[in-house]
Design an enzyme around this catalytic site. Sequence first.
Site, PDB file in Angstrom:
ATOM      1  N   LYS A 129      38.224  25.752-126.493  1.00 50.11           N
ATOM      2  CA  LYS A 129      37.185  26.490-125.775  1.00 50.11           C
ATOM      3  C   LYS A 129      37.762  27.838-125.394  1.00 50.11           C
ATOM      4  CE  LYS A 129      32.950  25.592-124.457  1.00 50.11           C
ATOM      5  NZ  LYS A 129      32.021  24.670-125.104  1.00 50.11           N
TER       6      LYS A 129
HETATM    7  P1  NAD Z   1      22.727  30.033-121.941  1.00 49.02           P
HETATM    8  O1  NAD Z   1      23.568  31.108-121.409  1.00 49.02           O
HETATM    9  O2  NAD Z   1      21.905  30.258-123.159  1.00 49.02           O
HETATM   10  O3  NAD Z   1      21.748  29.504-120.797  1.00 49.02           O
HETATM   11  C1  NAD Z   1      22.197  29.072-119.556  1.00 49.02           C
HETATM   12  C2  NAD Z   1      20.985  28.833-118.678  1.00 49.02           C
HETATM   13  O4  NAD Z   1      21.428  28.321-117.423  1.00 49.02           O
HETATM   14  C3  NAD Z   1      20.203  30.101-118.378  1.00 49.02           C
HETATM   15  O5  NAD Z   1      18.821  29.801-118.377  1.00 49.02           O
HETATM   16  C4  NAD Z   1      20.670  30.464-116.976  1.00 49.02           C
HETATM   17  O6  NAD Z   1      19.738  31.250-116.270  1.00 49.02           O
HETATM   18  C5  NAD Z   1      20.812  29.090-116.382  1.00 49.02           C
HETATM   19  N1  NAD Z   1      21.624  29.052-115.174  1.00 49.02           N
HETATM   20  C6  NAD Z   1      22.740  29.743-114.875  1.00 49.02           C
HETATM   21  N2  NAD Z   1      23.145  29.460-113.630  1.00 49.02           N
HETATM   22  C7  NAD Z   1      22.269  28.552-113.152  1.00 49.02           C
HETATM   23  C8  NAD Z   1      22.141  27.870-111.923  1.00 49.02           C
HETATM   24  N3  NAD Z   1      23.006  28.054-110.943  1.00 49.02           N
HETATM   25  N4  NAD Z   1      21.115  27.005-111.786  1.00 49.02           N
HETATM   26  C9  NAD Z   1      20.225  26.798-112.780  1.00 49.02           C
HETATM   27  N5  NAD Z   1      20.297  27.418-113.956  1.00 49.02           N
HETATM   28  C10 NAD Z   1      21.305  28.286-114.134  1.00 49.02           C
HETATM   29  O7  NAD Z   1      23.729  28.798-122.151  1.00 49.02           O
HETATM   30  P2  NAD Z   1      23.531  27.531-123.088  1.00 49.02           P
HETATM   31  O8  NAD Z   1      24.157  27.821-124.393  1.00 49.02           O
HETATM   32  O9  NAD Z   1      22.124  27.073-123.025  1.00 49.02           O
HETATM   33  O10 NAD Z   1      24.485  26.476-122.352  1.00 49.02           O
HETATM   34  C11 NAD Z   1      24.034  25.680-121.275  1.00 49.02           C
HETATM   35  C12 NAD Z   1      24.956  24.475-121.125  1.00 49.02           C
HETATM   36  O11 NAD Z   1      24.963  23.733-122.336  1.00 49.02           O
HETATM   37  C13 NAD Z   1      26.411  24.810-120.830  1.00 49.02           C
HETATM   38  O12 NAD Z   1      26.949  23.825-119.983  1.00 49.02           O
HETATM   39  C14 NAD Z   1      27.060  24.730-122.184  1.00 49.02           C
HETATM   40  O13 NAD Z   1      28.444  24.478-122.116  1.00 49.02           O
HETATM   41  C15 NAD Z   1      26.307  23.565-122.788  1.00 49.02           C
HETATM   42  N6  NAD Z   1      26.340  23.506-124.251  1.00 49.02           N
HETATM   43  C16 NAD Z   1      25.900  24.549-124.999  1.00 49.02           C
HETATM   44  C17 NAD Z   1      25.948  24.455-126.391  1.00 49.02           C
HETATM   45  C18 NAD Z   1      25.400  25.535-127.272  1.00 49.02           C
HETATM   46  O14 NAD Z   1      25.339  25.321-128.486  1.00 49.02           O
HETATM   47  N7  NAD Z   1      24.979  26.680-126.765  1.00 49.02           N
HETATM   48  C19 NAD Z   1      26.480  23.307-126.996  1.00 49.02           C
HETATM   49  C20 NAD Z   1      26.906  22.260-126.189  1.00 49.02           C
HETATM   50  C21 NAD Z   1      26.834  22.373-124.814  1.00 49.02           C
END
Ligand code: NAD
Length: 422
Positions: free
Chosen positions: A109
Amino acid sequence: MATVEWRSPANEMAVRQFEIAAAKLNLDKNVAVRLQRPDRALIVSVPVRMDDGNVRVFTGYRVQHNDVLGPFKGGIRYHLEVNLGEVSALAMWMTWKCALAGLPLGGAKGGISCDPNALSRKELQGMTRRYTAEIINYIGPEMDIPAPDMGTDEQVMAWVMDTYSQHKGHAVPGVVTGKPVAIGGTHGRREATGRGVVYTIVEAVKHLNMELLGSTAAVQGFGNVGAVVAKELAGIGVKVVAISDRSGGIYNPAGLPIERVIDHVTKTSKNFTLEGCPEGEPIGNADLLELKCDILVPAALGMQITGSNAGNLKCRILAEGANGPTTLDADEILKEKEIFVIPDILANAGGVIVSYFEWVQDLQNFFWTEDEVNKRLREILTRAFYEVLDMSRKEKVGMRQAALMIGVHRVSRAMLWRGLYA
Ligand code: NAD
């Protein structure tokens, strides 16, 4: 552990989860001691010429946990709370996640401690390129392949790919996944994580003899993962009653019109958030988690469900789109409440599975249709779901521990075969 630099609540949680799984597996103690810590952890200074002419130095990280099964793989996160401990925890989870899905990849990561929403496009590009240059000797299609995570997207991946390629003197699309399709990305990658979460929910609903049509869901986070989960759930007849993001949330017990909400975020809102969205009543992030609903999907930050709010959860299924959203003490409470947990390393594995497909396509210069991508994604996730369910029944443990046991077992088995070099 000999040093304390990567100590943090997230890392302690990841290490403790590992220890519990290792104990249940009766893991060789020489292997266990090695797996508690990463293979390599880089901390880099990332100087960026800001728009006001000053140079600001950001701190970047790349942690490579284990590559016994194949090249390191894991996202890059841009967020103010990024630190070595959090990145180390996320890297360890990637190791188990790849092994659980049966991918020939290890866990890593990366991230930069910054607020990407406060940077201009030029600053974001400068920061991304310099970060890539700082870690360039430690990434590559055969070594470590980054991908998007919170705060990063396909544009950021395109800049990483271009920077790496400029240094090599030729295009190297296989250095990152989650790229635009126009430069070697795969169809279906952007939607893969959210889609995968929904595939596992469908299996859980079948297993619990619940009715999918008309069931209710609440989703925390409306980014790459959360927005796709909400859209896909609505598409199969689930009523998405609440969603939230960093600006707050909206609630409508009759179900939110997800397409219109997405239009608001992408076209109307000034800062790509739910702020000012007229489609529902306002609801806070904490209240959303405690809503009465069938399916709860945390898809934002880690450690959202803790000892203090787990007792108030009223869902039947908790599908972890986010990484590490549930603390260890919360897990115990969820067990007592008989909430069915689809753990992060299973629920959100769709992202890395389709990243793996993208990497394979880049190495072969042969590209698949979106239908092929989705079909293979569903096959792998469904198989993993039932492997975890079987393990959980056989060993009489929860779904999280079962998933970790499968991942840890596969990695340790490979380590024992390969042996200790010198
Ligand atoms: P992103 O940046 O696209 O979206 C994150 C979202 O979370 C946004 O809508 C943001 O406004 C919101 N957010 C931020 N702080 C917040 C809070 N305090 N309360 C509520 N919402 C809040 O990120 P993403 O890619 O969607 O990732 C989200 C989660 O999924 C993370 O934990 C990430 O590690 C996990 N994840 C992502 C992927 C991927 O392919 N992008 C894969 C596996 C896991």
